[in-house]
Design a protein around this motif. Structure first.
Motif, PDB file in Angstrom:
ATOM      1  N   THR D 234      95.086  82.772 142.709  1.00  0.00           N
ATOM      2  CA  THR D 234      95.795  84.035 142.923  1.00  0.00           C
ATOM      3  C   THR D 234      97.253  83.892 142.503  1.00  0.00           C
ATOM      4  N   HIS D 235      97.867  82.798 142.901  1.00  0.00           N
ATOM      5  CA  HIS D 235      99.281  82.577 142.555  1.00  0.00           C
ATOM      6  C   HIS D 235      99.471  82.514 141.041  1.00  0.00           C
ATOM      7  N   GLN D 236      98.582  81.761 140.388  1.00  0.00           N
ATOM      8  CA  GLN D 236      98.752  81.614 138.950  1.00  0.00           C
ATOM      9  C   GLN D 236      98.519  82.939 138.243  1.00  0.00           C
ATOM     10  N   PHE D 237      97.538  83.680 138.717  1.00  0.00           N
ATOM     11  CA  PHE D 237      97.242  84.958 138.083  1.00  0.00           C
ATOM     12  C   PHE D 237      98.425  85.916 138.271  1.00  0.00           C
ATOM     13  N   ALA D 238      99.015  85.911 139.455  1.00  0.00           N
ATOM     14  CA  ALA D 238     100.195  86.762 139.701  1.00  0.00           C
ATOM     15  C   ALA D 238     101.339  86.361 138.775  1.00  0.00           C
ATOM     16  N   ASP D 239     101.565  85.057 138.657  1.00  0.00           N
ATOM     17  CA  ASP D 239     102.636  84.583 137.769  1.00  0.00           C
ATOM     18  C   ASP D 239     102.338  84.937 136.315  1.00  0.00           C
ATOM     19  N   PHE D 240     101.077  84.819 135.957  1.00  0.00           N
ATOM     20  CA  PHE D 240     100.681  85.128 134.584  1.00  0.00           C
ATOM     21  C   PHE D 240     100.924  86.610 134.268  1.00  0.00           C
ATOM     22  N   LEU D 241     100.516  87.470 135.201  1.00  0.00           N
ATOM     23  CA  LEU D 241     100.694  88.907 134.977  1.00  0.00           C
ATOM     24  C   LEU D 241     102.185  89.256 134.904  1.00  0.00           C
ATOM     25  N   GLN D 242     102.946  88.623 135.778  1.00  0.00           N
ATOM     26  CA  GLN D 242     104.392  88.843 135.794  1.00  0.00           C
ATOM     27  C   GLN D 242     105.003  88.427 134.451  1.00  0.00           C
ATOM     28  N   ALA D 243     104.619  87.243 133.983  1.00  0.00           N
ATOM     29  CA  ALA D 243     105.150  86.748 132.706  1.00  0.00           C
ATOM     30  C   ALA D 243     104.656  87.621 131.555  1.00  0.00           C
ATOM     31  N   ALA D 244     103.374  87.940 131.559  1.00  0.00           N
ATOM     32  CA  ALA D 244     102.792  88.724 130.465  1.00  0.00           C
ATOM     33  C   ALA D 244     103.436  90.101 130.366  1.00  0.00           C
ATOM     34  N   SER D 245     103.826  90.636 131.527  1.00  0.00           N
ATOM     35  CA  SER D 245     104.448  91.969 131.515  1.00  0.00           C
ATOM     36  C   SER D 245     105.782  91.931 130.780  1.00  0.00           C
ATOM     37  N   GLN D 246     106.306  90.728 130.613  1.00  0.00           N
ATOM     38  CA  GLN D 246     107.541  90.562 129.839  1.00  0.00           C
ATOM     39  C   GLN D 246     107.256  89.891 128.498  1.00  0.00           C
ATOM     40  N   GLY D 247     105.975  89.840 128.147  1.00  0.00           N
ATOM     41  CA  GLY D 247     105.597  89.261 126.860  1.00  0.00           C
ATOM     42  C   GLY D 247     105.700  87.752 126.794  1.00  0.00           C
ATOM     43  N   LYS D 248     105.778  87.124 127.971  1.00  0.00           N
ATOM     44  CA  LYS D 248     105.949  85.666 127.988  1.00  0.00           C
ATOM     45  C   LYS D 248     104.669  84.959 128.420  1.00  0.00           C
ATOM     46  N   SER D 249     104.623  83.660 128.112  1.00  0.00           N
ATOM     47  CA  SER D 249     103.530  82.836 128.602  1.00  0.00           C
ATOM     48  C   SER D 249     103.892  82.296 129.976  1.00  0.00           C
ATOM     49  N   CYS D 250     102.906  81.709 130.597  1.00  0.00           N
ATOM     50  CA  CYS D 250     103.078  81.233 131.962  1.00  0.00           C
ATOM     51  C   CYS D 250     102.668  79.771 132.028  1.00  0.00           C
ATOM     52  N   SER D 251     103.458  78.993 132.683  1.00  0.00           N
ATOM     53  CA  SER D 251     103.198  77.559 132.840  1.00  0.00           C
ATOM     54  C   SER D 251     101.927  77.328 133.620  1.00  0.00           C
ATOM     55  N   PRO D 252     101.051  76.412 133.222  1.00  0.00           N
ATOM     56  CA  PRO D 252     101.096  75.627 131.994  1.00  0.00           C
ATOM     57  C   PRO D 252     100.556  76.418 130.808  1.00  0.00           C
ATOM     58  N   THR D 253     101.336  76.408 129.744  1.00  0.00           N
ATOM     59  CA  THR D 253     100.926  77.101 128.521  1.00  0.00           C
ATOM     60  C   THR D 253      99.861  76.293 127.788  1.00  0.00           C
ATOM     61  N   PHE D 254      99.314  76.897 126.759  1.00  0.00           N
ATOM     62  CA  PHE D 254      98.383  76.160 125.903  1.00  0.00           C
ATOM     63  C   PHE D 254      99.047  74.874 125.385  1.00  0.00           C
ATOM     64  N   ARG D 255     100.333  74.972 125.047  1.00  0.00           N
ATOM     65  CA  ARG D 255     101.023  73.779 124.550  1.00  0.00           C
ATOM     66  C   ARG D 255     101.075  72.692 125.637  1.00  0.00           C
ATOM     67  N   ASP D 256     101.294  73.112 126.877  1.00  0.00           N
ATOM     68  CA  ASP D 256     101.247  72.146 127.984  1.00  0.00           C
ATOM     69  C   ASP D 256      99.838  71.554 128.092  1.00  0.00           C
ATOM     70  N   GLY D 257      98.847  72.400 127.918  1.00  0.00           N
ATOM     71  CA  GLY D 257      97.456  71.936 127.979  1.00  0.00           C
ATOM     72  C   GLY D 257      97.155  70.914 126.893  1.00  0.00           C
ATOM     73  N   LEU D 258      97.747  71.121 125.737  1.00  0.00           N
ATOM     74  CA  LEU D 258      97.571  70.165 124.635  1.00  0.00           C
ATOM     75  C   LEU D 258      98.174  68.803 124.997  1.00  0.00           C
ATOM     76  N   ALA D 259      99.326  68.839 125.669  1.00  0.00           N
ATOM     77  CA  ALA D 259      99.963  67.579 126.070  1.00  0.00           C
ATOM     78  C   ALA D 259      99.038  66.763 126.968  1.00  0.00           C
ATOM     79  N   THR D 260      98.320  67.422 127.837  1.00  0.00           N
ATOM     80  CA  THR D 260      97.350  66.721 128.688  1.00  0.00           C
ATOM     81  C   THR D 260      96.210  66.154 127.850  1.00  0.00           C
ATOM     82  N   ASP D 261      95.750  66.928 126.885  1.00  0.00           N
ATOM     83  CA  ASP D 261      94.679  66.416 126.013  1.00  0.00           C
ATOM     84  C   ASP D 261      95.136  65.203 125.201  1.00  0.00           C
ATOM     85  N   TYR D 262      96.403  65.172 124.818  1.00  0.00           N
ATOM     86  CA  TYR D 262      96.906  63.976 124.126  1.00  0.00           C
ATOM     87  C   TYR D 262      96.788  62.749 125.036  1.00  0.00           C
ATOM     88  N   VAL D 263      97.053  62.943 126.312  1.00  0.00           N
ATOM     89  CA  VAL D 263      96.932  61.805 127.232  1.00  0.00           C
ATOM     90  C   VAL D 263      95.465  61.425 127.426  1.00  0.00           C
TER      91      VAL D 263
END
Lengths: 281, 281, 281, 281
Positions: D234-263
């Protein structure tokens, strides 16, 4: 069909009128003593009913908070009606002890007599609605000794002056063969001791009540993932709708709520007259 | 008859000389890896040996302290010889990990290979004896992955830079049927999980190891009354005297101590050469 | 100089005779209420005396055991004299509650009045010395509500019928600013809550009482290494010898022991006559 | 706008394609590493960012489960796709370690190199879809040592063979001044140790993260009443909607997700080639 917030009435007389009304009307009813639907507490009920504990010797419960310690906190109004005796009826006796009593009557049967004491630590507070400093009519703390019909002894305590505790409702029941403990601050855990366990590795088990075969939990997440406070209301509401669909009431009924009011009435009477008081049934 | 403080030598070469000497002389011997005589740890050994855990999948141990975090702490001299590599041989590897390893070899059998890393967080300290700032030669932290001969995997870690932990030696062993945990900060407790327990009330048991049928405890107080750190030495000394009176050595023998030095040597080598290292046997 | 096991007498009348005798003789004296010398408990005393808790609202203590639940356990004789009222004077009131009361009087001042209940769950047991089944005269469980002179409220409970508890003496004191908890099953830990801590990271602290600046601990091991039950006696004996060497008595004195007997007498009287009883001073 | 279940890809190559796609398209995106939104974990992030811990020395995390121990459990199909390497990509490395790594990168910065081991304890299982016994391609257990860019050392471990643990994700971070711990089995609690606390009452604080000034908690219940697992989504979805309403991504972004895959790629490579592996950035 009627769902009523607890306590049912500000006293048993009020509650009795309500019981009479719903029973005359024949409508499904229930009172929001939501802690019966904490899965860990529901499981204790099952274990007791299965006879796992054997003869019960002791029961103890407490509900400890600390949010009213400041004398600058006013009484009355939206967030603080619990401090206004005219609205709340009593203090922690009706607010917190009522929860402890409802669960205890469910798990351990009727209470026959009580010896109680209450205290108001801060005797005057500004009233939000009048703006004037007025006497505080509620009990800040309430404790009682009692005996159950099944021969067990118990201690109950509730207070809003136990520094460090936010909403620490704890209960423990000790039987001949086994004991169970639970507390609201970790509501998804059951503490269980079974004397039949082999001696060298016998100890209190901390059971994480998140498996599919735990009460209500098949409807939620996979093992290890806890639920929150509101799920207790969800469970009760589901049970209520299920019962109502068959024209039945759902535990705790208004009559069960009245039984708790009989105990809180006896507690307040005993605290006033300094005598052991029998509990009406 | 000889009782030697641990580790047996500052490295396996030193230790080997000592083993050869006592074995040639044929004198009863033992090394002060005292944690084998914590009653809870001794009980884990019994449970493992009885096959209660079944096939072992995992072992993990850590020894966390925080007493050397300040850079103003000097090295060397009476209370601080553990920071002087010339005296101590190594840092936490020989001081703390050696304890974890000795217990692990006893409970879970031989370690075959390790991959390790070490770190010295504070690289210069004033030396108490010379009065000069000198390089720090010990490892402040040491951790390794390993495989045991029985196929289980393990992680070990020791450090003096884990803020908040005084002497937190913890171990856990996970088997097919059961698991056990123990930690030094509450040395009189065993955490025990048995999957054969009935599902709804299955959980980790906190066993208060103070009963007469727990290892060594018939010699101490009544149930519920804990013993202290020094009792582990008392137990070992009693066992040593008992064994010595029959001309025997007492576990862990010098040879057992050498086995631990073989592992710590492999750990230090692996940390240096960044390779998996086989452990000598 | 005289060291007496607790309780001082089987009742206050006996104890008064003993107080008069030692005070007339002018000899250093002390009673073995050893829990005052658990370092964690001694530290609570210091914290209370320093005013860290502020005004005290609540005190609660319990001493829970389960070793007499079986009806096949005989009464009387060497190991079981505690079940023979003629030898023990009372049951858990004198045996267990007396410990709780001594600590409470020390930490929180005089108790003014009590309302109590007692119970004998198993009313007949074979007597070891006579070989005959005889009535049980002791109380198996004892509980009371009370008020302290400082205005705080308290609940006390002791029993030998709390399945799962070996010797669980717990105490908690709640003040305006801070609260402290302790229990005998982990006697080397103090639970401490300080409301002055910053809100977001405010919580109960589990303090491992093993540092050199903790009461008595500079004489024992390094931080993280716990002491055992017997050390409480060692501490009291050391304090007693120190005091006696100066011709003084050592807390708790015979007079302190008498104060506890006044409370236990009031508890037993209240349980019999079902009234609130004032405590003699 | 895109919300993707974790891990982002079955390996970094897949994930890279996805990052390129969303970044090219310029759409708000986020990956369901939901544990960043456990209020206690979010609070640790705040405490780290405020510099409360000082220089970081150690990080450790584990994710322990026991649900696949039986060899009779098949692989593949609806509930068991996690055991089928062709669907899952890896075993616990991608399923469980990925969570530990995402949180660690967020709290403690980049990981530079790893030394890992993996194991498949049960090497053949019947496949639900084919009905045939087939080799198991996933890792049942995975563990690694690593170094962070900030100089701290860490151990990570995940397994489905740790008997007694349902979903025990634990993390701990040790700094010069303070340390924090958290675990998923009591997700509403933070363990916090601050060395600046006064020595005699210094200890680990158990903070009940249910106050209005705790992250996200002003939207939920009153103090003392815990939330459940789903609230992290619920928290992440709220943050995501809040960020998306301003055209932004929400942590963790796909790029953050890629960093985990590198590990996780480095972990799997290291386990195969038995070398320390650098982590791509």
């Amino acid at each position: 069909m009627v769902l009523c917030e607890k306590p049912l009435g500000r006293n048993a007389a009020e509650a009795k009128t309500m019981v009479d009304a719903v029973e005359k009307a024949g409508v499904p009813n229930s009172v929001w003593y939501n802690y019966r639907r904490v899965p860990a507490v529901t499981l204790i009920k099952q274990l007791v009913d299965e006879g796992r504990l054997g003869r019960i010797f002791h029961y103890r419960a407490q509900f400890l908070q600390d949010w009213t310690i400041s004398k600058d906190l006013p009484q009355g109004g939206e967030g603080l009606w619990r401090l206004d005796v005219n609205v709340a009826g009593s203090g922690v006796t009706g607010d917190l002890l009522a929860h402890c009593i409802d669960t205890a009557l469910w798990l351990n049967g009727p209470i026959t007599e009580v010896s109680a004491m209450t205290e108001t630590f801060i005797t005057e507070r500004k009233h939000t609605l009048t703006g004037k400093t007025e006497p505080v009519g509620i009990d800040d703390a309430s404790a009682f000794l009692c005996r159950f019909q099944n021969g067990s002894l118990a201690l109950f305590e509730a207070t809003r002056y136990a520094r460090g505790h936010k909403a620490l409702y704890t209960l423990e029941i000790n039987g001949e063969h086994a004991s169970a403990r639970w507390d609201l601050h970790d509501l998804h855990r059951l503490q269980w001791f079974d004397h039949k366990d082999e001696g060298q590795v016998r100890g209190w088990r901390s059971v994480h009540i998140t498996d599919g075969d735990h009460p209500y939990m098949k409807h939620w997440w996979v093992p290890g993932l806890q639920i929150g406070y509101e799920h207790t209301f969800t469970h009760q509401f589901a049970d209520f709708l299920q019962a109502a669909s068959q024209g039945k009431s759902c535990s705790p009924t208004f009559r069960d709520g009245l039984a708790t009011d009989y105990v809180t009435d006896a507690v307040l009477a005993s605290a006033t007259n300094r005598q052991w008081e029998s509990v009406r049934t």
